[in-house]
Design an enzyme around this catalytic site. Structure first.
Site, PDB file in Angstrom:
ATOM      1  N   GLY A 287       0.835  -1.207   0.000  1.00 47.38           N
ATOM      2  CA  GLY A 287       0.000   0.000   0.000  1.00 47.38           C
ATOM      3  C   GLY A 287       0.869   1.256   0.000  1.00 47.38           C
ATOM      4  O   GLY A 287       1.942   1.288  -0.614  1.00 47.38           O
ATOM      5  N   SER A 288       0.440   2.251   0.766  1.00 50.42           N
ATOM      6  CA  SER A 288       1.045   3.594   0.655  1.00 50.42           C
ATOM      7  C   SER A 288       2.517   3.670   1.042  1.00 50.42           C
ATOM      8  O   SER A 288       3.210   4.592   0.615  1.00 50.42           O
ATOM      9  CB  SER A 288       0.256   4.575   1.512  1.00 50.42           C
ATOM     10  N   THR A 289       3.020   2.758   1.882  1.00 55.22           N
ATOM     11  CA  THR A 289       4.446   2.827   2.242  1.00 55.22           C
ATOM     12  C   THR A 289       5.316   2.689   0.993  1.00 55.22           C
ATOM     13  O   THR A 289       6.445   3.166   0.965  1.00 55.22           O
ATOM     14  CB  THR A 289       4.834   1.720   3.252  1.00 55.22           C
ATOM     15  N   LYS A 291       4.903   4.177  -1.674  1.00 54.03           N
ATOM     16  CA  LYS A 291       4.990   5.463  -2.394  1.00 54.03           C
ATOM     17  C   LYS A 291       6.385   6.069  -2.287  1.00 54.03           C
ATOM     18  O   LYS A 291       6.758   6.925  -3.073  1.00 54.03           O
ATOM     19  CB  LYS A 291       3.938   6.435  -1.852  1.00 54.03           C
ATOM     20  N   ASP A 573      -4.807   6.603   7.198  1.00 49.88           N
ATOM     21  CA  ASP A 573      -3.734   5.994   6.440  1.00 49.88           C
ATOM     22  C   ASP A 573      -2.413   5.980   7.195  1.00 49.88           C
ATOM     23  O   ASP A 573      -1.350   6.096   6.754  1.00 49.88           O
ATOM     24  CB  ASP A 573      -3.599   6.693   5.089  1.00 49.88           C
TER      25      ASP A 573
END
Lengths: 573, 124
Positions: A287-289, A291, A573
């Protein structure tokens, strides 16, 4: 007549003696010539004794030489069934003392054998009782047994050894050849009472004890990480969780924790799920990590400026019949804000500017889709498709950490690249191998690793990730006295055959501290936390708890102006 | 004369043989004593190791934490303001070194921080 009788008598006596002499001669011939080898063997087995000397398995120590695993001598009970007369009585007596099944033991004693194990590795008190109340045909033998003084501390790193002291898991397995040592032999004469006579020793090849393994793990940091994770794990009711504390400069792992855990002294009773080293053997969509990879690539390739504005479509962005959502609608956001606020739409637009080929190249450069070669068994490479197999949607999924499977150790290593100024590191658990006099037998060293991103890009990323903690989704990771940086992540879990789950999530926070000269990278990942499932809510506070104590323990001076700050609770998040 | 010589030779040979046998018997006896002592030493070494293991178990962070929890004690790192930094002049240092039972390097500072405690154990 008299003379004739005398001659006859003489002849009888002569032939009688001759006959006896011939018998003795043939008997001697039989023993000394025809069956010479058999009798020599028999005599040798009665007079000579060759002992196999078992080496002592080496210890496993932490970086400050505190013991994680050691071997001790314990007694095992064996029986000689052929010698035992009243087997049922002996079985009844032994089953009572040793607390074992009577029928099973009786069946063993009824076998026509010279040796059967009754019970191995018994307590000292039981051994003493058996010594004081001897049972004919039952004796004690000394064997080595592996003990773990810290029970479950660093269980997944240390691993365990089986009943015959062969490594079965963790460092015990990987470094078994150094730990186990070499057998020796000792040959000597025995007297009539079968006692050894050391004065008549023919051959003595001493056993070589196993070497000691010094881990990079610090017992204190490991305990800090375990305590912090235990508190969060109990609160979140998650299926599993992992924490890694790593030195970003050289990849030394200070602590590696997985939950559920298990007691190394009772590994046989542990659930197989609890024995799995999730941090290296389980992969998940980050997921967002993830990015941080997209952002690093975009900055390194200079396809975006820090103040460049991206329109985040007010939370809904249509790409090839699919709609991409943000957890919170955003309008215009600068590139820095896109990462700070963890906008999926903004990140995808950055990736579109970067292009598929460069994104693929950077993901590979950071080491995803390959094993980190950490010295722990069962490591997986994760899941990362070659560029040729990318779909049209891949460019909108990969930049935000979907369509890729990563391990916790891979994510910690990627964050270490940003923390250390752009160099790849080799995560490792063993520092060196030493002998009993603490002389180094093998120093675990690695060749310098290639640069992944420039020093400038790494510094920029550190600033952006500091913003995530100061102003963005990771406010709960703020540590009193120290500047911290990191990235939160909350990914829906993929259910095979069903697609993305709406109720099961992977929450993560991966960060480092202090920002200017990072001393530790800490990765915290939770599998299916409930009821809260955001990385910023579940994982960031654990990062904070660990970082606060570890930095103090490592004597890292507090930064001016941050002594009185306290973390802010976030829920996104 | 001849018989006398033979007897003397026999006596000398017998004496040498007896001495040799006596020596061998003593060696065997000594080896039994050695074996028993070796066995005893091994037992003591094993017992010592067991005690060391018990000591390590008692000093393990998990056990200490559980004991603190049981006794409802909370320990925390001291605030920077609470730490007094001691500056010792050489004369005082020499006096301190002379005090019996106190080792300047280990006893004073090693108890202040866990890291120093770890370093102290490493030296041991």
């Amino acid at each position: 007549m008299h003379k004739r009788q005398e001659k006859l008598r003489f002849a009888v006596v002569f032939f009688a003696y001759l006959f006896i002499l011939l018998i003795i001669f043939f008997r001697l011939l039989y023993i000394q010539v025809l069956n010479y080898d058999d009798y020599i063997k028999l005599a040798d087995s009665q007079h000579n004794l060759t002992l196999k000397l078992s080496p002592q398995r080496g210890s496993i120590l932490d970086r400050n030489l505190k013991t994680f695993a050691m071997s001790l001598k314990v007694s095992s009970v064996y029986a000689v069934p052929r010698v035992i007369k009243n087997k049922s009585e002996v079985a009844a007596k032994l089953s009572k003392i040793l607390d074992i099944d009577y029928n099973n033991l009786l069946e063993k004693l009824n076998r026509d054998k010279a040796f059967v194990w009754v019970k191995r590795r018994i307590d000292d008190s039981l051994a003493e009782r058996l010594t004081q109340e001897p049972i004919p045909g039952v004796s004690l033998l000394t064997e080595n047994k592996r003990y773990y003084p810290n029970n479950g501390l660093a269980a997944h790193v240390v691993g365990f050894a089986g009943i015959d002291e062969q490594g079965l898991s963790g460092v015990e397995l990987i470094y078994d050849k150094y730990l186990k040592g070499q057998f020796g032999t000792r040959s000597m004469l025995r007297d009539a009472k079968q006692r050894m006579m050391p004065a008549f020793e023919f051959e003595y090849i001493p056993e070589i004890n196993g070497y000691n393994i010094v881990l990079t793990i610090d017992q204190v940091i490991q305990h800090i990480a375990e305590q912090a994770l235990d508190a969060g794990f109990a609160k979140s009711k998650a299926v599993g969780a992992s924490v890694i504390v790593m030195n970003p400069e050289n990849g030394e792992i200070y602590a590696l924790v997985n939950r559920p855990g298990y007691d190394l002294n009772a590994f046989g009773n542990a659930d197989p799920e609890a024995k799995r080293n999730r941090a290296v053997s389980d992969y998940f969509e980050p997921g967002s990590t993830f990015k941080i990879i997209t952002a690093s690539a975009a900055i390194e390739e200079k396809v975006v400026a820090l103040d460049e504005v991206f329109f985040c479509e007010n939370g809904e962005y249509k790409i090839s019949r699919h709609i991409l959502h943000d957890h919170k609608p955003h309008g215009n956001l600068s590139f820095v804000e896109v990462i700070e606020k963890s906008s999926n739409i903004g990140t995808v637009k950055v990736a579109q500017k970067l292009g598929e080929k460069l994104l693929y190249e950077y993901i590979k450069r950071f080491g995803f889709g390959e094993k980190t070669n950490i010295d722990s068994p069962g490591e997986v490479a994760g899941f990362f498709r070659p560029l040729k197999q990318w779909s049209k949607l891949s460019i909108s999924a990969l930049p935000i950490g979907h369509e890729i499977g990563v391990t916790v150790i891979q994510m910690a290593r990627a964050m270490a690249v940003i923390a250390n100024g752009g160099y790849q590191v080799n995560p490792h658990l063993v520092d060196k191998i030493i002998d009993k006099n603490n002389e180094i037998i093998k120093d675990i060293e690695f060749e310098p690793q290639p640069r992944i991103i420039s020093e400038q890009t790494a510094a920029t990323m550190r600033g952006i990730l500091k913003g995530v903690v100061d102003n963005g989704t990771g406010k709960s990771a703020q540590v009193k006295g120290y500047s911290t940086a990191g990235k939160t992540g909350t990914a829906q879990k993929v259910i095979p055959g069903e697609g993305y789950s709406h109720s099961k999530f992977i929450a993560s926070f991966i960060g480092f501290a202090p920002v200017d000269k990072p001393k530790v990278v800490i990765a915290v990942v939770f599998d299916e936390p409930r009821p809260f499932y955001y990385g910023g809510t579940v994982c960031a506070p654990i990062f904070k708890n660990i970082a606060e104590k570890v930095l103090k323990y490592l004597d890292v001076p507090m930064e001016e102006g941050l002594e009185n700050r306290s973390s802010v609770v976030t829920d996104k998040d | 004369m001849r018989l006398k010589n033979i007897i003397i030779c026999l006596v000398i040979t017998t004496s040498i043989c007896l001495a040799y046998v006596r020596q061998q018997v003593e060696i065997v006896k000594l080896s039994y004593v050695l074996r028993d002592k070796e066995k005893c030493l091994n037992q003591l070494v094993d017992h010592n190791k067991t005690l060391l293991y018990n000591n390590m178990s008692l000093k393990s962070p998990q056990y200490l934490a559980s004991m603190l929890e049981q006794n409802k004690m909370v320990l925390s790192f001291p605030e920077p303001a609470a730490v007094a930094k001691v500056r010792v002049i050489r004369k005082a240092q020499q006096q301190f070194a002379k005090t019996p039972g106190l080792s300047w390097k280990t006893n004073l500072f090693d108890v202040l921080v866990p890291k120093a405690q770890a370093a102290s154990d490493k030296r041991e």
